[in-house]
Design an enzyme around this catalytic site. Structure first.
Site, PDB file in Angstrom:
ATOM      1  N   LYS A   3      -2.069 -72.517  49.061  1.00 40.29           N
ATOM      2  CA  LYS A   3      -1.371 -73.810  49.055  1.00 40.29           C
ATOM      3  C   LYS A   3       0.074 -73.542  49.475  1.00 40.29           C
ATOM      4  CE  LYS A   3       1.157 -76.428  47.149  1.00 40.29           C
ATOM      5  NZ  LYS A   3       2.399 -76.942  47.776  1.00 40.29           N
ATOM      6  N   SER A  33      10.050 -71.097  42.175  1.00 43.00           N
ATOM      7  CA  SER A  33      11.080 -71.248  41.144  1.00 43.00           C
ATOM      8  C   SER A  33      10.584 -70.781  39.776  1.00 43.00           C
ATOM      9  CB  SER A  33      11.514 -72.714  41.058  1.00 43.00           C
ATOM     10  OG  SER A  33      10.425 -73.499  40.639  1.00 43.00           O
ATOM     11  N   THR A  34      11.520 -70.397  38.950  1.00 46.46           N
ATOM     12  CA  THR A  34      11.171 -69.993  37.577  1.00 46.46           C
ATOM     13  C   THR A  34      10.620 -71.195  36.803  1.00 46.46           C
ATOM     14  OG1 THR A  34      12.737 -68.183  37.609  1.00 46.46           O
ATOM     15  CG2 THR A  34      12.156 -69.029  35.438  1.00 46.46           C
ATOM     16  N   GLU A  51       6.407 -64.210  41.349  1.00 45.79           N
ATOM     17  CA  GLU A  51       7.629 -63.684  41.969  1.00 45.79           C
ATOM     18  C   GLU A  51       8.600 -64.855  41.989  1.00 45.79           C
ATOM     19  OE1 GLU A  51      10.451 -62.797  43.810  1.00 45.79           O
ATOM     20  OE2 GLU A  51       9.393 -62.794  45.724  1.00 45.79           O
ATOM     21  N   CYS A 102      15.321 -65.061  47.469  1.00 46.73           N
ATOM     22  CA  CYS A 102      15.317 -64.739  46.037  1.00 46.73           C
ATOM     23  C   CYS A 102      16.102 -63.470  45.710  1.00 46.73           C
ATOM     24  CB  CYS A 102      13.883 -64.639  45.529  1.00 46.73           C
ATOM     25  SG  CYS A 102      12.869 -63.480  46.465  1.00 46.73           S
ATOM     26  N   GLU A 129      20.136 -69.956  39.959  1.00 43.57           N
ATOM     27  CA  GLU A 129      19.835 -69.624  41.347  1.00 43.57           C
ATOM     28  C   GLU A 129      20.168 -70.858  42.189  1.00 43.57           C
ATOM     29  OE1 GLU A 129      15.657 -69.207  42.535  1.00 43.57           O
ATOM     30  OE2 GLU A 129      16.241 -67.383  43.575  1.00 43.57           O
TER      31      GLU A 129
HETATM   32  P1  NDP Z   1       8.978 -74.667  43.690  1.00 47.06           P
HETATM   33  O1  NDP Z   1       8.854 -73.586  42.713  1.00 47.06           O
HETATM   34  O2  NDP Z   1       8.811 -76.059  43.222  1.00 47.06           O
HETATM   35  O3  NDP Z   1       7.947 -74.476  44.899  1.00 47.06           O
HETATM   36  C1  NDP Z   1       7.194 -73.317  45.159  1.00 47.06           C
HETATM   37  C2  NDP Z   1       5.731 -73.662  45.396  1.00 47.06           C
HETATM   38  O4  NDP Z   1       5.151 -74.139  44.176  1.00 47.06           O
HETATM   39  C3  NDP Z   1       5.519 -74.760  46.421  1.00 47.06           C
HETATM   40  O5  NDP Z   1       4.333 -74.518  47.150  1.00 47.06           O
HETATM   41  C4  NDP Z   1       5.349 -75.965  45.533  1.00 47.06           C
HETATM   42  O6  NDP Z   1       4.676 -77.030  46.164  1.00 47.06           O
HETATM   43  C5  NDP Z   1       4.532 -75.396  44.413  1.00 47.06           C
HETATM   44  N1  NDP Z   1       4.523 -76.175  43.180  1.00 47.06           N
HETATM   45  C6  NDP Z   1       5.442 -77.079  42.747  1.00 47.06           C
HETATM   46  N2  NDP Z   1       5.067 -77.584  41.555  1.00 47.06           N
HETATM   47  C7  NDP Z   1       3.894 -76.992  41.225  1.00 47.06           C
HETATM   48  C8  NDP Z   1       3.009 -77.095  40.118  1.00 47.06           C
HETATM   49  N3  NDP Z   1       3.264 -77.900  39.096  1.00 47.06           N
HETATM   50  N4  NDP Z   1       1.898 -76.332  40.114  1.00 47.06           N
HETATM   51  C9  NDP Z   1       1.633 -75.494  41.128  1.00 47.06           C
HETATM   52  N5  NDP Z   1       2.423 -75.366  42.206  1.00 47.06           N
HETATM   53  C10 NDP Z   1       3.544 -76.097  42.260  1.00 47.06           C
HETATM   54  O7  NDP Z   1      10.359 -74.536  44.401  1.00 47.06           O
HETATM   55  P2  NDP Z   1      11.224 -75.741  44.991  1.00 47.06           P
HETATM   56  O8  NDP Z   1      10.699 -76.018  46.317  1.00 47.06           O
HETATM   57  O9  NDP Z   1      11.309 -76.913  44.057  1.00 47.06           O
HETATM   58  O10 NDP Z   1      12.660 -75.074  45.020  1.00 47.06           O
HETATM   59  C11 NDP Z   1      13.522 -75.228  43.899  1.00 47.06           C
HETATM   60  C12 NDP Z   1      14.234 -73.963  43.560  1.00 47.06           C
HETATM   61  O11 NDP Z   1      13.302 -72.928  43.318  1.00 47.06           O
HETATM   62  C13 NDP Z   1      15.099 -73.393  44.659  1.00 47.06           C
HETATM   63  O12 NDP Z   1      16.326 -73.990  44.723  1.00 47.06           O
HETATM   64  C14 NDP Z   1      15.178 -71.961  44.245  1.00 47.06           C
HETATM   65  O13 NDP Z   1      16.142 -71.812  43.247  1.00 47.06           O
HETATM   66  C15 NDP Z   1      13.816 -71.696  43.686  1.00 47.06           C
HETATM   67  N6  NDP Z   1      12.910 -71.073  44.663  1.00 47.06           N
HETATM   68  C16 NDP Z   1      12.761 -69.734  44.599  1.00 47.06           C
HETATM   69  C17 NDP Z   1      11.975 -69.095  45.518  1.00 47.06           C
HETATM   70  C18 NDP Z   1      11.818 -67.619  45.497  1.00 47.06           C
HETATM   71  O14 NDP Z   1      11.464 -67.024  46.508  1.00 47.06           O
HETATM   72  N7  NDP Z   1      12.028 -66.977  44.388  1.00 47.06           N
HETATM   73  C19 NDP Z   1      11.310 -69.805  46.595  1.00 47.06           C
HETATM   74  C20 NDP Z   1      11.475 -71.241  46.546  1.00 47.06           C
HETATM   75  C21 NDP Z   1      12.273 -71.807  45.605  1.00 47.06           C
HETATM   76  P3  NDP Z   1       5.501 -78.148  46.969  1.00 47.06           P
HETATM   77  O15 NDP Z   1       6.603 -77.480  47.662  1.00 47.06           O
HETATM   78  O16 NDP Z   1       4.499 -78.655  47.878  1.00 47.06           O
HETATM   79  O17 NDP Z   1       5.935 -79.113  45.948  1.00 47.06           O
END
Ligand code: NDP
Length: 500
Positions: free
Chosen positions: A196, A250-251, A271, A305, A402
């Site tokens: 996904k 995200s965390t 991660e 990250c 972050e």
């Molecule tokens: P998310 O953690 O929301 O997104 C990462 C993935 O998880 C996406 O595919 C997202 O889907 C999916 N997701 C979201 N909600 C759920 C859920 N309830 N169950 C399962 N999967 C889910 O990151 P954001 O896009 O909201 O970014 C927000 C913040 O997260 C950033 O500003 C940053 O701080 C951090 N981040 C960290 C990353 C890293 O590499 N460590 C990468 C990305 C973000 P969808 O996008 O379709 O909603």
């Protein structure tokens, strides 16, 4: 570095071809629309305008994909392949990615906004390396002969078996690389996958699925369901027949995956975020440290990250590094990812841009000094200036959270001999993903590396290799990706004891 200027003529063909098509879900080796018939718009972050539409998969689509992955895991051609045949398919995928690297880089740059020089020479290049590295493991993952004392009259050995159906959930900041970093080891271990990708940048995963189809992986071995996190992503986490979730993001969402996975005791690899310190001692190569500190902030516009976003520099060298950053920030070429001279692209979305600017404004209110940057760039798209904040204190949100933008928070320190105090500063967030140390004094370097609670520590810019596991301490994650640990995380360990 490959010349990225030569890629530009391919853009028109890409826009008229791949981008314009109706993007469907890849389930059981076929391209199908979301069962609801719904789709969502994918924007180009460098213009804020339409780029493509992708199918909005939901729980019912995830269920079909999981069923296909289960069937592929247990029946059909996949479990009948020898390890060498499985390896060969993954090597073929690496070759196909390499052949199509230019197109994949263009897609990635349009969708995520990152400069071609990084999508082509970092993301896609590392993706090929990652697939080849993991393909090698398909023929090398073994158990062990366990030690059995003579009195036990037993012969005991361990087996490493595929963990099962893997739900891979990837973020938007490095969507291609994150997808192959999960698919490669999962397939090497004999698993099947439902991927996904992030709704903000799903396109390279769809192109990858086309390559998987062309190569002839058995149907259902890899499935791609585009859609939203709270529907498709959550459905994958909740699905009773998914054995493992491998997540990067995200965390906040990582925590919900810990909770959601508990119902069926799914295995998880998370991660998550980081807020990595960069500690510069006065004896360091300041020129090299300044370059590295700046590059990590410009790279992916800080949406990375492992980015070293908290600078602790000794007071003797602090001003030199700060002015060096300011100088480089003034020169960095900001623009659309697909412009050949771009060195720093846009932020992924309006929401993320507002978030970044919100953090900067809050820090100024709390007493931080905006040394350089801090503003939106006056052009279409979601651009923000590279920003240096000084006078940042640990209680400020910019120090703790972050930000995921090109924002460096800087604080000087006085006494280079107080490693405990420095480590306390470096460790003073809930994250523990990475840390960077710059010094010529090996005792300080190793002494601090041992004290810092982080999964990936570099000293004087040490490089990463595919064989190195990546992951975080504390709230930066659970488990490791990459290396032997990464591929073993897609296996279950079984002990077999034979009475003699
Ligand atoms: P998310 O953690 O929301 O997104 C990462 C993935 O998880 C996406 O595919 C997202 O889907 C999916 N997701 C979201 N909600 C759920 C859920 N309830 N169950 C399962 N999967 C889910 O990151 P954001 O896009 O909201 O970014 C927000 C913040 O997260 C950033 O500003 C940053 O701080 C951090 N981040 C960290 C990353 C890293 O590499 N460590 C990468 C990305 C973000 P969808 O996008 O379709 O909603």
């Amino acid at each position: 570095m490959n010349a990225v200027t030569s890629l530009i003529p391919q853009l028109d063909a890409l826009r008229a071809g791949f981008l314009a098509r109706e993007h469907r879900l890849f389930v059981n080796g076929r391209w199908v629309p979301a069962q609801s018939g719904q789709s969502f718009e994918v924007l180009d972050p460098s213009t804020g305008k339409h780029l493509a539409r992708a199918a909005a998969g939901e729980a019912v689509d995830v269920d079909a994909a999981v069923k296909a992955a289960r069937a592929a895991l247990e029946t059909g051609a996949w479990p009948k392949l020898t390890h060498a045949e499985r390896a060969r398919l993954i090597f073929k995928l690496a070759d196909a990615v390499e052949r199509n690297a230019d197109e994949l880089a263009l897609i990635e740059s349009l969708d995520g906004g990152n400069p071609l020089r990084s999508t082509r020479n970092v993301d896609v290049h590392l993706g090929v390396e990652s697939l080849r590295y993991n393909a090698g493991w398909a023929t090398k993952l073994t158990g062990e002969t366990a030690l059995s004392s003579p009195q036990s009259r037993s012969f005991t050995f361990t087996l490493r078996e595929p963990i099962g159906v893997v739900g891979a959930i990837t973020p938007w900041n490095a969507p291609f690389l994150m997808a192959v970093n999960k698919i490669g080891p999962a397939l090497a271990a004999g698993c099947t996958v439902v991927l996904k990708p992030a709704e903000l940048a799903p396109l390279s995963a769809l192109r990858l699925a086309q390559l998987i189809e062309e190569i002839g992986f058995p149907p259902g071995v890899v499935n791609v369901v585009t859609g939203f996190g709270h529907t498709a992503g959550q459905a994958l986490v909740d699905h009773p027949d998914v054995n493992k979730i491998s997540f990067t993001g995200s965390t906040r969402v990582g925590k919900s995956i810990v909770t959601g996975s508990a119902a069926h005791m799914k295995r998880i690899t998370l991660e998550l975020g980081g807020k990595s310190p960069v500690v510069v001692f006065p004896d360091a190569d300041i020129e090299a440290a300044t370059q590295a500190v700046s590059r990590t902030i410009f790279f992916k516009t800080g949406q990375f990250c492992m980015a070293g976003t908290r600078l602790f520099a000794h007071e003797k060298v602090f001003d030199k590094i700060a002015s060096g950053f300011e100088d480089l920030a003034g020169k960095v070429k900001i623009g659309p990812g697909v412009a050949p001279d771009t060195e720093m692209g846009p932020i992924i979305s309006q929401k993320q841009l507002d978030r970044v600017l919100g953090y900067i404004a809050a820090s100024a209110k709390d007493g931080a000094e905006i040394v350089t940057g801090g503003k939106r760039v006056d052009r279409e798209g979601f651009f923000v200036e590279p920003t240096l904040l000084a006078n940042v204190r640990p209680e400020m949100s910019v120090f703790q959270d972050e930000i995921f933008g090109p924002v460096l928070c800087a604080t000087p320190f006085k006494d280079a001999s107080e490693l405990d105090r420095l480590a306390q500063y470096a460790n003073d967030t809930s994250y523990g993903l990475a840390a960077n140390i710059w010094t010529r004094d090996i005792s300080n370097a190793i002494g601090l590396a041992r004290r810092i609670k982080a999964g990936n520590i570099t000293i004087n810019g040490g490089a990463r290799e595919q064989s190195m596991p990546l992951g975080g301490f504390k709230q930066s994650g659970i488990g490791r990706e990459g290396g032997r640990d990464g591929v073993e995380a897609y296996t279950e360990l079984k002990i077999v004891s034979v009475g003699l």
